[in-house]
Design a protein around this motif. Structure first.
Motif, PDB file in Angstrom:
ATOM      1  N   SER A 116       0.824  -1.208   0.000  1.00  0.00           N
ATOM      2  CA  SER A 116       0.000   0.000   0.000  1.00  0.00           C
ATOM      3  C   SER A 116       0.862   1.263   0.000  1.00  0.00           C
ATOM      4  N   GLU A 117       2.041   1.180   0.620  1.00  0.00           N
ATOM      5  CA  GLU A 117       2.917   2.353   0.625  1.00  0.00           C
ATOM      6  C   GLU A 117       3.592   2.553  -0.725  1.00  0.00           C
ATOM      7  N   LEU A 118       3.875   1.437  -1.388  1.00  0.00           N
ATOM      8  CA  LEU A 118       4.541   1.563  -2.688  1.00  0.00           C
ATOM      9  C   LEU A 118       3.666   2.255  -3.721  1.00  0.00           C
ATOM     10  N   VAL A 119       2.330   2.110  -3.558  1.00  0.00           N
ATOM     11  CA  VAL A 119       1.435   2.710  -4.547  1.00  0.00           C
ATOM     12  C   VAL A 119       0.924   4.078  -4.102  1.00  0.00           C
ATOM     13  N   ALA A 120       1.389   4.556  -2.961  1.00  0.00           N
ATOM     14  CA  ALA A 120       0.966   5.868  -2.479  1.00  0.00           C
ATOM     15  C   ALA A 120       1.185   6.901  -3.577  1.00  0.00           C
ATOM     16  N   PRO A 121       0.441   8.030  -3.515  1.00  0.00           N
ATOM     17  CA  PRO A 121       0.521   9.030  -4.598  1.00  0.00           C
ATOM     18  C   PRO A 121       1.969   9.331  -4.989  1.00  0.00           C
ATOM     19  N   GLY A 122       2.207   9.333  -6.294  1.00  0.00           N
ATOM     20  CA  GLY A 122       3.555   9.579  -6.791  1.00  0.00           C
ATOM     21  C   GLY A 122       4.397   8.322  -6.844  1.00  0.00           C
ATOM     22  N   GLY A 123       3.831   7.205  -6.377  1.00  0.00           N
ATOM     23  CA  GLY A 123       4.591   5.955  -6.343  1.00  0.00           C
ATOM     24  C   GLY A 123       4.358   5.093  -7.559  1.00  0.00           C
ATOM     25  N   LEU A 124       4.467   3.796  -7.355  1.00  0.00           N
ATOM     26  CA  LEU A 124       4.343   2.855  -8.460  1.00  0.00           C
ATOM     27  C   LEU A 124       2.875   2.571  -8.752  1.00  0.00           C
ATOM     28  N   PRO A 125       2.563   2.221  -9.997  1.00  0.00           N
ATOM     29  CA  PRO A 125       1.163   1.900 -10.323  1.00  0.00           C
ATOM     30  C   PRO A 125       0.701   0.611  -9.646  1.00  0.00           C
ATOM     31  N   GLU A 126      -0.595   0.549  -9.369  1.00  0.00           N
ATOM     32  CA  GLU A 126      -1.159  -0.629  -8.685  1.00  0.00           C
ATOM     33  C   GLU A 126      -0.900  -1.915  -9.449  1.00  0.00           C
ATOM     34  N   PHE A 127      -1.099  -1.864 -10.773  1.00  0.00           N
ATOM     35  CA  PHE A 127      -0.942  -3.115 -11.529  1.00  0.00           C
ATOM     36  C   PHE A 127       0.481  -3.653 -11.381  1.00  0.00           C
ATOM     37  N   TYR A 128       1.433  -2.735 -11.262  1.00  0.00           N
ATOM     38  CA  TYR A 128       2.821  -3.173 -11.136  1.00  0.00           C
ATOM     39  C   TYR A 128       3.061  -3.814  -9.764  1.00  0.00           C
ATOM     40  N   VAL A 129       2.639  -3.136  -8.726  1.00  0.00           N
ATOM     41  CA  VAL A 129       2.881  -3.627  -7.367  1.00  0.00           C
ATOM     42  C   VAL A 129       2.116  -4.929  -7.112  1.00  0.00           C
ATOM     43  N   TYR A 130       0.909  -5.010  -7.687  1.00  0.00           N
ATOM     44  CA  TYR A 130       0.114  -6.230  -7.535  1.00  0.00           C
ATOM     45  C   TYR A 130       0.898  -7.443  -8.051  1.00  0.00           C
ATOM     46  N   HIS A 131       1.475  -7.289  -9.235  1.00  0.00           N
ATOM     47  CA  HIS A 131       2.211  -8.416  -9.813  1.00  0.00           C
ATOM     48  C   HIS A 131       3.570  -8.604  -9.168  1.00  0.00           C
ATOM     49  N   LEU A 132       4.167  -7.535  -8.703  1.00  0.00           N
ATOM     50  CA  LEU A 132       5.443  -7.652  -7.989  1.00  0.00           C
ATOM     51  C   LEU A 132       5.235  -8.433  -6.686  1.00  0.00           C
ATOM     52  N   ALA A 133       4.139  -8.131  -6.000  1.00  0.00           N
ATOM     53  CA  ALA A 133       3.846  -8.813  -4.737  1.00  0.00           C
ATOM     54  C   ALA A 133       3.573 -10.296  -4.971  1.00  0.00           C
ATOM     55  N   HIS A 134       2.847 -10.598  -6.028  1.00  0.00           N
ATOM     56  CA  HIS A 134       2.588 -12.013  -6.305  1.00  0.00           C
ATOM     57  C   HIS A 134       3.848 -12.738  -6.758  1.00  0.00           C
ATOM     58  N   THR A 135       4.711 -12.001  -7.433  1.00  0.00           N
ATOM     59  CA  THR A 135       5.986 -12.589  -7.827  1.00  0.00           C
ATOM     60  C   THR A 135       6.809 -12.910  -6.573  1.00  0.00           C
ATOM     61  N   TYR A 136       6.838 -11.948  -5.670  1.00  0.00           N
ATOM     62  CA  TYR A 136       7.563 -12.172  -4.411  1.00  0.00           C
ATOM     63  C   TYR A 136       7.005 -13.387  -3.666  1.00  0.00           C
ATOM     64  N   ARG A 137       5.692 -13.471  -3.611  1.00  0.00           N
ATOM     65  CA  ARG A 137       5.075 -14.610  -2.920  1.00  0.00           C
ATOM     66  C   ARG A 137       5.464 -15.935  -3.561  1.00  0.00           C
ATOM     67  N   PHE A 138       5.602 -15.928  -4.859  1.00  0.00           N
ATOM     68  CA  PHE A 138       5.991 -17.160  -5.546  1.00  0.00           C
ATOM     69  C   PHE A 138       7.372 -17.636  -5.056  1.00  0.00           C
ATOM     70  N   TYR A 139       8.300 -16.707  -4.944  1.00  0.00           N
ATOM     71  CA  TYR A 139       9.641 -17.086  -4.485  1.00  0.00           C
ATOM     72  C   TYR A 139       9.622 -17.493  -3.005  1.00  0.00           C
ATOM     73  N   ARG A 140       8.812 -16.820  -2.233  1.00  0.00           N
ATOM     74  CA  ARG A 140       8.782 -17.085  -0.795  1.00  0.00           C
ATOM     75  C   ARG A 140       7.935 -18.307  -0.445  1.00  0.00           C
ATOM     76  N   ASP A 141       6.729 -18.408  -1.038  1.00  0.00           N
ATOM     77  CA  ASP A 141       5.783 -19.429  -0.593  1.00  0.00           C
ATOM     78  C   ASP A 141       5.792 -20.693  -1.457  1.00  0.00           C
ATOM     79  N   VAL A 142       6.226 -20.569  -2.702  1.00  0.00           N
ATOM     80  CA  VAL A 142       6.198 -21.743  -3.577  1.00  0.00           C
ATOM     81  C   VAL A 142       7.598 -22.353  -3.673  1.00  0.00           C
ATOM     82  N   LEU A 143       8.562 -21.550  -4.075  1.00  0.00           N
ATOM     83  CA  LEU A 143       9.923 -22.085  -4.144  1.00  0.00           C
ATOM     84  C   LEU A 143      10.562 -22.125  -2.756  1.00  0.00           C
ATOM     85  N   LYS A 144      10.022 -21.363  -1.839  1.00  0.00           N
ATOM     86  CA  LYS A 144      10.430 -21.372  -0.436  1.00  0.00           C
ATOM     87  C   LYS A 144      11.901 -21.021  -0.220  1.00  0.00           C
ATOM     88  N   TYR A 145      12.333 -19.958  -0.889  1.00  0.00           N
ATOM     89  CA  TYR A 145      13.650 -19.424  -0.550  1.00  0.00           C
ATOM     90  C   TYR A 145      13.557 -18.786   0.827  1.00  0.00           C
TER      91      TYR A 145
END
Length: 500
Positions: free
Chosen positions: A257-286
């Motif tokens: 929510s802070e990353l998309v604050a006014p002047g920040g990154l677009p929601e669509f970008y952060v949404y997919h970045l967060a899911h990408t992060y989850r993939f590395y953390r929760d699926v591949l379990k680094y």
RNA sequence: GCGGGCAUAGUGUAGUCUGGUCAUCACAUAGGCUUGCCAAGCCUAUAACCCGGGUUCAAAUCCCGGUGCCCGCACCA
């Protein structure tokens, strides 16, 4: 584990080895053995399950891997993938031409011929950055793409794809027609990419033929609705440019929510970045403390990328954080170039009647690099014991089936292994050596479950039960043989993104 | 690409400087014995001097070229 030790272990177990070894090897090419091929397939399946699970509008295709010359001309790879290289005739150091010219020509060398570059060098009396001499040679074009003859005349040129992304852009128009004719539209490809690297190094990290898994999401920048609430409270380990410029190496935890604050990154970008992060953390379990999202600065990212975070994981074998994937916001660069190059207008008309040239968000993932990283981070030695703690759904062989005493229990164990296979649970029978050696072998191969058939299985009160041994705890439990498939099966399917 | 180092069974290694036994040892692998649940023991077997040339009576060992790997630099749209 150290690099040499890890590579020796992977060779010994038949996970992977250098290609064409009997002829002395071929730089930058590697073959996967049975364990490696199985692991790689499971990583690809886990990737597809996760990312295609993000939206019913994301689809997987399998395009050809050879690109006609017109395609790479339009994409810019014919010119830009060719980095003119200048060699100092005094000290023999090689540099990219734009590095040498950056002071006098900050806009880069795109569009200049080698002769023109040489003129700039001599006009400004440029010196070698290494030894300071003026003995800089004539730039020579070096293209990282493998060119191939195409067709019988040999006059047509084509190229092995240097990235899988282009094939998705080529398929966009067709996918639009066969699909719902709506945005967003995601096209996923798992395929080989080929680059004639100058210096292939570090086994799976810089190969000349490697596998990419990429999802290209085509969308209308004015209108990309997503369930952002699903990631709003997720904390991400980001290392942003200002922090990097302050000399920080470690990430800081920032909420989506802070990353998309006014002047920040677009929601669509952060949404997919967060899911990408989850993939590395929760699926591949680094391990959580080894992952960071590394923002590329204007100077570092390719000119067509408007926003770029690399997913990096810290690897002991390679002494630091290594890029395993990335999220690129490429704007309308790609469809624009291919509209121009092909003469076909790739913009689409939405139900609102509005005509847009879709933008592209690219989620890219290096399959081979992750195979190596999964060995680096999940494979460890505890004293005498070597254990590869892969999540069950990534294990090349999920179940080992052993007879306690081969003479007496093999028949039952063989049948049990076959039953499991038929129920969709890959199982390997092993009666070699002692029971302890078999457990140890499977630990090293990443097998999470071992089942042993013993005297009690054959008769008595515990008839038709076996011991189920857990890799990580070494704990054993008596289970009915008939229940195994039902019990283990669900843990062998890769996770999908959680619903709201 | 540049500089430095390295290359011996499946894996890790001894031997190379100072040329000369059947190329050392361990693990792994295969077979056998062992009523045995976490790499137990014993017996047996398989298996290597990166490739090519040169010097020499003789080369794993010395020399030249090639290939590959590691480290550093450069490169990594």
């Amino acid at each position: 584990m150290k690099y040499d030790e890890l590579f020796a272990l992977l060779r010994r177990r038949g996970v992977l080895w250098p290609s064409a070894e009997i002829y002395g090897g071929a730089q930058g090419l590697y073959d996967y053995g049975p364990l490696g091929a199985a692991l790689k397939r499971r990583v690809e399946e886990a990737w597809a399950a996760w990312f295609l699970g993000l939206s019913p509008d994301y689809h997987r295709i399998e395009p050809a891997e050879i690109l006609p010359e017109a395609v790479v001309r339009a994409s810019g790879h014919l010119e830009n993938f060719t980095d003119p290289e200048i060699v100092c005739e005094q000290c023999h150091a090689a540099f990219r031409a734009d590095t040498i010219l950056e002071k006098v020509r900050p806009e880069g060398v795109d569009g200049l011929t080698p002769t023109e570059i040489a003129e700039v060098v001599s006009t400004h009396q440029l010196r070698c950055p290494n030894c300071g001499s003026r003995a800089l040679g004539v730039p020579r074009a070096f293209n990282m793409m493998f060119g191939v003859d195409f067709g019988v005349t040999g006059r047509e040129r084509a190229y092995l794809q240097p990235e899988t992304a282009q094939a998705s852009y080529l398929s966009f128009a067709r996918m639009w027609d066969v699909g719902r004719k709506a945005l967003p539209l995601g096209i996923a490809v798992v395929g080989k990419a080929y680059r004639n690297e100058i210096a292939p190094r570090q086994v799976l990290f810089r190969m000349r033929a490697f596998t990419q898994a990429e999802l290209q999401i085509f969308f209308d920048p004015a209108h990309f609705d997503l369930p952002f609430d699903r990631v709003r409270d997720e904390s991400l380990p980001v290392l942003r440019v200002p922090r990097r410029e302050a000399g920080e190496e470690s990430p800081e935890w920032v909420r989506a929510s802070e990353l998309v604050a006014p002047g920040g990154l677009p929601e669509f970008y952060v949404y997919h970045l967060a899911h990408t992060y989850r993939f590395y953390r929760d699926v591949l379990k680094y391990p959580i403390d080894r992952i960071r999202l590394f923002e590329k600065s204007d100077a570092e990212r390719a000119f067509y990328n408007r926003i770029q975070f690399d997913v990096e994981v810290q690897l002991d074998s390679l002494h630091g954080f290594k890029e395993l994937g990335a999220v690129h916001y490429r704007g309308d660069y790609d469809l624009g170039r291919h509209s121009q190059g092909s003469g076909r207008d790739l913009s689409v008309t939405l139900t609102s009647g509005e005509k847009v040239l879709p933008h592209v968000l690219e989620l890219t993932f290096g399959v081979d690099r992750n195979v190596w990283a999964l060995a680096d981070t999940h494979l460890s030695k505890d004293g005498e014991r070597t254990v590869w703690r892969l999540p069950p759904y990534l294990a090349p062989v999920p179940v080992g089936v052993f007879p306690l005493m081969p003479k007496h229990h093999s028949e039952y164990a063989l049948r049990l292994a076959d039953d499991l296979e038929r129920a969709g649970v890959a199982a390997r029978f092993d009666d070699a050596g002692t029971i302890g050696k078999r457990y140890a072998r499977m630990d090293e191969a990443g097998t999470p479950y071992c089942v042993t058939v013993d005297g009690q299985t054959l008769d008595g009160d515990a008839r038709d039960t076996v011991t189920l041994r857990d890799r990580d705890s070494k704990a054993q439990e008596r289970v009915r043989a008939a229940d195994l498939a039902g019990r283990l099966g669900p843990t062998l399917r890769p996770p999908r993104p959680p619903r709201a």
